[in-house]
Design a protein around this motif. Sequence first.
Motif, short mmCIF file in Angstrom:
data_model
loop_
_atom_site.label_atom_id
_atom_site.label_comp_id
_atom_site.label_asym_id
_atom_site.label_seq_id
_atom_site.Cartn_x
_atom_site.Cartn_y
_atom_site.Cartn_z
N THR A 50 0.27 -1.17 0.07
CA THR A 50 0.16 0.06 0.16
C THR A 50 0.75 1.21 -0.07
O THR A 50 0.39 2.59 -0.35
CB THR A 50 -0.89 0.15 1.24
OG1 THR A 50 -0.26 0.44 2.66
CG2 THR A 50 -1.33 -1.06 1.56
N ARG A 51 2.51 1.02 0.23
CA ARG A 51 2.83 2.06 -0.13
C ARG A 51 2.82 3.22 -0.74
O ARG A 51 2.49 4.20 -0.47
CB ARG A 51 4.13 1.59 0.10
CG ARG A 51 5.00 1.04 0.93
CD ARG A 51 6.65 0.67 -0.07
NE ARG A 51 7.53 -0.43 1.11
CZ ARG A 51 7.64 -0.29 2.48
NH1 ARG A 51 8.31 1.02 2.48
NH2 ARG A 51 8.22 -1.24 2.37
N GLU A 52 3.02 3.15 -1.87
CA GLU A 52 2.13 4.36 -2.75
C GLU A 52 0.88 5.12 -3.09
O GLU A 52 0.21 5.76 -3.17
CB GLU A 52 2.48 3.53 -4.66
CG GLU A 52 3.80 3.81 -5.07
CD GLU A 52 4.51 2.21 -4.15
OE1 GLU A 52 5.69 2.50 -4.16
OE2 GLU A 52 4.02 1.29 -4.24
N PHE A 53 0.41 4.35 -2.81
CA PHE A 53 -1.17 4.21 -2.75
C PHE A 53 -1.23 5.86 -1.50
O PHE A 53 -1.88 6.63 -1.50
CB PHE A 53 -2.24 3.51 -2.46
CG PHE A 53 -3.61 3.73 -1.57
CD1 PHE A 53 -4.48 4.37 -2.98
CD2 PHE A 53 -4.36 3.63 -0.58
CE1 PHE A 53 -5.38 4.93 -2.09
CE2 PHE A 53 -5.37 4.01 0.12
CZ PHE A 53 -6.47 4.35 -0.68
N TYR A 54 -1.04 5.13 -0.09
CA TYR A 54 -1.28 6.16 0.78
C TYR A 54 -0.66 7.43 0.77
O TYR A 54 -0.83 8.41 1.33
CB TYR A 54 -0.93 4.99 2.19
CG TYR A 54 -2.65 4.08 2.67
CD1 TYR A 54 -3.74 4.96 2.71
CD2 TYR A 54 -1.93 3.25 2.63
CE1 TYR A 54 -3.98 4.00 3.41
CE2 TYR A 54 -3.16 2.10 3.02
CZ TYR A 54 -4.69 3.13 2.73
OH TYR A 54 -5.93 1.97 3.49
N ILE A 75 0.50 12.93 8.06
CA ILE A 75 0.08 11.59 8.39
C ILE A 75 1.41 10.52 7.79
O ILE A 75 2.42 11.39 6.66
CB ILE A 75 -1.24 11.31 7.62
CG1 ILE A 75 -2.14 11.52 7.92
CG2 ILE A 75 -1.52 9.74 7.89
CD1 ILE A 75 -2.90 12.79 6.56
N ASP A 76 2.00 9.95 8.72
CA ASP A 76 2.62 9.45 8.59
C ASP A 76 2.87 8.00 8.24
O ASP A 76 1.80 6.96 9.25
CB ASP A 76 4.22 9.13 9.98
CG ASP A 76 4.95 10.41 9.90
OD1 ASP A 76 4.92 11.76 9.03
OD2 ASP A 76 5.48 10.62 11.53
N GLN A 77 3.75 7.34 7.68
CA GLN A 77 3.43 5.76 7.17
C GLN A 77 4.56 4.86 7.65
O GLN A 77 5.74 5.24 7.57
CB GLN A 77 3.61 5.99 5.74
CG GLN A 77 2.29 6.44 5.01
CD GLN A 77 2.38 6.28 3.48
OE1 GLN A 77 2.41 7.05 3.06
NE2 GLN A 77 2.83 5.54 3.30
N SER A 78 3.57 3.30 8.26
CA SER A 78 5.19 2.36 8.78
C SER A 78 3.94 1.31 7.56
O SER A 78 3.19 0.81 7.99
CB SER A 78 5.15 1.79 10.37
OG SER A 78 5.87 0.93 10.27
N HIS A 79 4.91 0.50 7.14
CA HIS A 79 4.75 -0.16 6.36
C HIS A 79 6.23 -1.67 6.30
O HIS A 79 7.58 -1.39 6.90
CB HIS A 79 5.69 -0.30 4.48
CG HIS A 79 4.32 0.85 4.07
ND1 HIS A 79 3.37 0.26 3.87
CD2 HIS A 79 4.26 1.81 4.14
CE1 HIS A 79 2.12 1.49 3.52
NE2 HIS A 79 3.64 3.08 3.38
N GLY A 80 5.34 -3.18 5.65
CA GLY A 80 6.14 -4.50 6.08
C GLY A 80 5.55 -5.14 6.08
O GLY A 80 4.18 -5.16 5.57
N SER A 81 6.01 -6.93 6.27
CA SER A 81 4.63 -7.65 5.73
C SER A 81 3.36 -7.22 6.57
O SER A 81 3.54 -6.90 8.49
CB SER A 81 5.88 -9.15 6.89
OG SER A 81 6.38 -8.96 7.29
N SER A 82 2.33 -7.81 6.71
CA SER A 82 0.89 -7.66 7.21
C SER A 82 1.05 -8.40 8.81
O SER A 82 1.01 -7.53 9.99
CB SER A 82 0.02 -8.41 7.47
OG SER A 82 -1.11 -7.88 7.52
N GLY A 83 1.95 -9.13 9.26
CA GLY A 83 2.08 -9.56 10.47
C GLY A 83 2.77 -9.51 11.05
O GLY A 83 2.55 -9.00 12.37
N ALA A 95 0.11 3.20 16.64
CA ALA A 95 -0.36 3.55 15.09
C ALA A 95 -1.58 4.13 15.78
O ALA A 95 -2.35 3.82 16.85
CB ALA A 95 -1.07 2.28 14.73
N ASP A 96 -2.35 5.14 14.61
CA ASP A 96 -3.49 5.77 15.17
C ASP A 96 -4.14 4.55 14.56
O ASP A 96 -5.45 4.52 15.00
CB ASP A 96 -3.68 7.03 14.96
CG ASP A 96 -2.39 7.46 16.03
OD1 ASP A 96 -2.83 8.10 16.75
OD2 ASP A 96 -1.68 8.15 14.99
#
Length: 346
Positions: A50-54, A75-83, A95-96
Amino acid sequence: MKRHLSGSGSVPQSRRLIAAMILAVLFLARGSAGAQSSPVHLLNVSYDATREFYAAYNPLFADYWKKKTGQSVTIDQSHGSSGAQARAVMQGLDADVVTLALGSDIDAIAGTGLIATGWQSRLPNDSSPYTSTIVFVVRKGNPKHIRDWNDLVKPGIGIVTPNPKTSGAARWNLLAAWAYASRHDHNGDAQTRDFVGRLYNNAVVLDTSSRDSTASFAQRGLGDVLVNWENEAYFLLRSDPGKYEIVVPSLSILAQPSVAWVDHNVAQHGAQAAATAYLQYLYTPAAQRLECRYGFRPILTSVLGTCGTHFASLDLWTIANFGGWKAAQSRYFADGGIFDQIYQLK
């Protein structure tokens, strides 16, 4: 139970429920206008694809929120594998909102008390503002003539797919392959296990996340076929035009990434209104058009034809075919479950 997903990329929804949610966003914003002046900061903890979308959605929402309430939001983003992302939130990542690949990952967070029980009923479509499915990506010209799941178990086919023990996309992948094999083997469990086992025997790498698998296939040149999210397939085609093709299998699975605000954290941050609106706004036409543009299947059919993405028709199983995520997690992905059993045969 299966659903047929038309070329529109939508699934049957209550339009009245979505319309009511849109009105609620506007009402909340009007009621907050002038009452909120201090800037607010949100952290969106999400999965890799979802990196590019958000990154595109965040300024869209911030502009909307500023105009409606006068409040600035960052808004800040954090990404990685879902689990891994779910575990990080449970272990203190502040996380909010969480926008994860699996409802079961949000259930796990809710089990700690950070998110209210019943979170899935707080937003339309079981708190899934967009859907996706699992498709294949092959190199230009499809040199190995891959058309459907049965081609992936042939000798000499190199598959790139993430690891179901770590990746949300990978769990949808395995269930989609299981659905295909189960239908063609007339629900014979032994034959289905054998089919899915042969598929994983052809895996040349099991990466931690969906984006890692995309990099292995595209940047490292591994394998003949990438099995991944449909939106991730579109990301690859946009990133490197002319090098890849999408192959849509005859049967796949309705993947429903889920979203929720983290009740405990937003209360502590004084961010309840902004966090709630951030997720509600995902259901509005403007956000749905953006989701569609980035390869997610929107739930508002009215935005299709205006976003530049064409979604193929295909038959889908749903997570209900597997008894829901709690049952699927226990049977297929828990330690000693079906994935461990079939992959040890490699």
